[in-house]
Design an enzyme around this catalytic site. Sequence first.
Site, PDB file in Angstrom:
ATOM      1  N   CYS A  41       0.826  -1.214   0.000  1.00 31.91           N
ATOM      2  CA  CYS A  41       0.000   0.000   0.000  1.00 31.91           C
ATOM      3  C   CYS A  41       0.857   1.260   0.000  1.00 31.91           C
ATOM      4  O   CYS A  41       1.709   1.430   0.884  1.00 31.91           O
ATOM      5  CB  CYS A  41      -0.909  -0.019   1.233  1.00 31.91           C
ATOM      6  SG  CYS A  41      -1.835   1.506   1.486  1.00 31.91           S
ATOM      7  N   TRP A  74      -7.463  -6.680   5.549  1.00 34.09           N
ATOM      8  CA  TRP A  74      -6.107  -7.200   5.464  1.00 34.09           C
ATOM      9  C   TRP A  74      -5.928  -8.339   6.459  1.00 34.09           C
ATOM     10  O   TRP A  74      -6.545  -8.343   7.528  1.00 34.09           O
ATOM     11  CB  TRP A  74      -5.097  -6.102   5.783  1.00 34.09           C
ATOM     12  CG  TRP A  74      -5.161  -4.919   4.871  1.00 34.09           C
ATOM     13  CD1 TRP A  74      -5.950  -3.808   5.028  1.00 34.09           C
ATOM     14  CD2 TRP A  74      -4.416  -4.727   3.665  1.00 34.09           C
ATOM     15  NE1 TRP A  74      -5.742  -2.937   3.989  1.00 34.09           N
ATOM     16  CE2 TRP A  74      -4.796  -3.468   3.137  1.00 34.09           C
ATOM     17  CE3 TRP A  74      -3.455  -5.480   2.992  1.00 34.09           C
ATOM     18  CZ2 TRP A  74      -4.256  -2.949   1.967  1.00 34.09           C
ATOM     19  CZ3 TRP A  74      -2.919  -4.964   1.819  1.00 34.09           C
ATOM     20  CH2 TRP A  74      -3.314  -3.721   1.315  1.00 34.09           C
ATOM     21  N   THR A 108      -8.423   0.110   6.675  1.00 33.91           N
ATOM     22  CA  THR A 108      -7.273   0.536   5.891  1.00 33.91           C
ATOM     23  C   THR A 108      -5.969   0.455   6.675  1.00 33.91           C
ATOM     24  O   THR A 108      -5.957   0.410   7.908  1.00 33.91           O
ATOM     25  CB  THR A 108      -7.467   1.984   5.407  1.00 33.91           C
ATOM     26  OG1 THR A 108      -7.547   2.857   6.550  1.00 33.91           O
ATOM     27  CG2 THR A 108      -8.733   2.121   4.573  1.00 33.91           C
ATOM     28  N   VAL A 109      -4.878   0.444   5.910  1.00 32.73           N
ATOM     29  CA  VAL A 109      -3.538   0.612   6.455  1.00 32.73           C
ATOM     30  C   VAL A 109      -2.969   1.901   5.868  1.00 32.73           C
ATOM     31  O   VAL A 109      -3.354   2.291   4.764  1.00 32.73           O
ATOM     32  CB  VAL A 109      -2.628  -0.595   6.090  1.00 32.73           C
ATOM     33  CG1 VAL A 109      -3.033  -1.820   6.852  1.00 32.73           C
ATOM     34  CG2 VAL A 109      -2.605  -0.870   4.583  1.00 32.73           C
ATOM     35  N   TYR A 172      -5.319   6.672  -8.999  1.00 35.13           N
ATOM     36  CA  TYR A 172      -6.524   5.903  -8.668  1.00 35.13           C
ATOM     37  C   TYR A 172      -7.740   6.452  -9.415  1.00 35.13           C
ATOM     38  O   TYR A 172      -8.603   5.691  -9.846  1.00 35.13           O
ATOM     39  CB  TYR A 172      -6.773   5.936  -7.153  1.00 35.13           C
ATOM     40  CG  TYR A 172      -5.839   5.062  -6.373  1.00 35.13           C
ATOM     41  CD1 TYR A 172      -6.189   3.762  -6.033  1.00 35.13           C
ATOM     42  CD2 TYR A 172      -4.587   5.517  -5.976  1.00 35.13           C
ATOM     43  CE1 TYR A 172      -5.330   2.936  -5.315  1.00 35.13           C
ATOM     44  CE2 TYR A 172      -3.716   4.713  -5.269  1.00 35.13           C
ATOM     45  CZ  TYR A 172      -4.092   3.429  -4.945  1.00 35.13           C
ATOM     46  OH  TYR A 172      -3.230   2.617  -4.242  1.00 35.13           O
TER      47      TYR A 172
END
Length: 335
Positions: A41, A74, A108-109, A172
């Site tokens: 990421c 994840w 998220t990370v 993105y």
Amino acid sequence: MSPGGEYARDSRYLTTRITADGSDGFPVEPGRYRLVVSRACPWASRAVIVRRLLGLEHALPMGIAGPTHDERSWTFDLDPGGRDPVLGIERLQEAYFARDPRYDRGITVPAIIDVPTGQVVTNDFPQITIDMSVEWEPYHRVGAPLLYPPALRAEIDAVNDVVYKDVNNGVYRAGFAGSQESYAKAYRRLFDRLDWLSERLEGSRYLVGDTITEADVRLFTTLVRFDAVYHGHFKCNRLKLAEMPVLWAYARDLFQTPGFGDTVDFDHIKRHYYLVHRDINPTGIVPVGPDLGNWLAPHERASLGGHPFGAGTAPEPVAQEEAVPADHTPLRTAP
């Protein structure tokens, strides 16, 4: 996705902060928190790089999730038994639900977890790295660079703002566009900004000032993924990074700087994008290329002056337990 097919990132983050004075209820305490990342990421990679440059490895231990995930979250499939050895969880989702059982936003990370409670404190990735520089300063290594110096903060913030909108998130917007028109708009905006950055960096080794700053970290994590992922997978294909002379030399300069390239896992990067985004790549085929050896080619950027760490020094070599596997990086496979 907007009605016109434009990609819109969900930016509803947990904005609780870990601060020196504990004003949000979470004081800086070495060893109390765990930074969870995935090397795949780009947003998490910012935190990995800043943590290493500042020498926060002991104060802020790190857990590494695998490169792929499903709709739930994840996973810690890189760890023995598929569980994070400190948090004892299989999925990052568990730490978010420990904070709020009805949590309905992105899992998220990067995310920073309060180890005693097992709860996510924050996943506000832009603020996490700033706070590493400012709030965690007493725990920086001797010789740590000033990544967010007070005299340059306004300029760094301004550069970061346009780079985020047009480049970091711009790839993105192109890759996930829902219409030809929205894709073409994102494409043009991305390459217009890359042209602007090329002009800015033609006579300057770094984006702001004469040392690496937060601005360089944020641009690097997109550039290092460009040819491996964004050029083909996201259709950002006017030129490869390797065909943009100034940005390519700039990216190589950073890659060869301790703290940058030694955190990059190209295998994880490619597996994440090509395996997770099945709407874009339905076959799940992961490209073999591109060749990575060119990341080590001479860059000649030192002639522009400046020094990567200013009055500071380079970080120590990566600890073995955090090293990128030898076959995932050209830094450890080159003869």
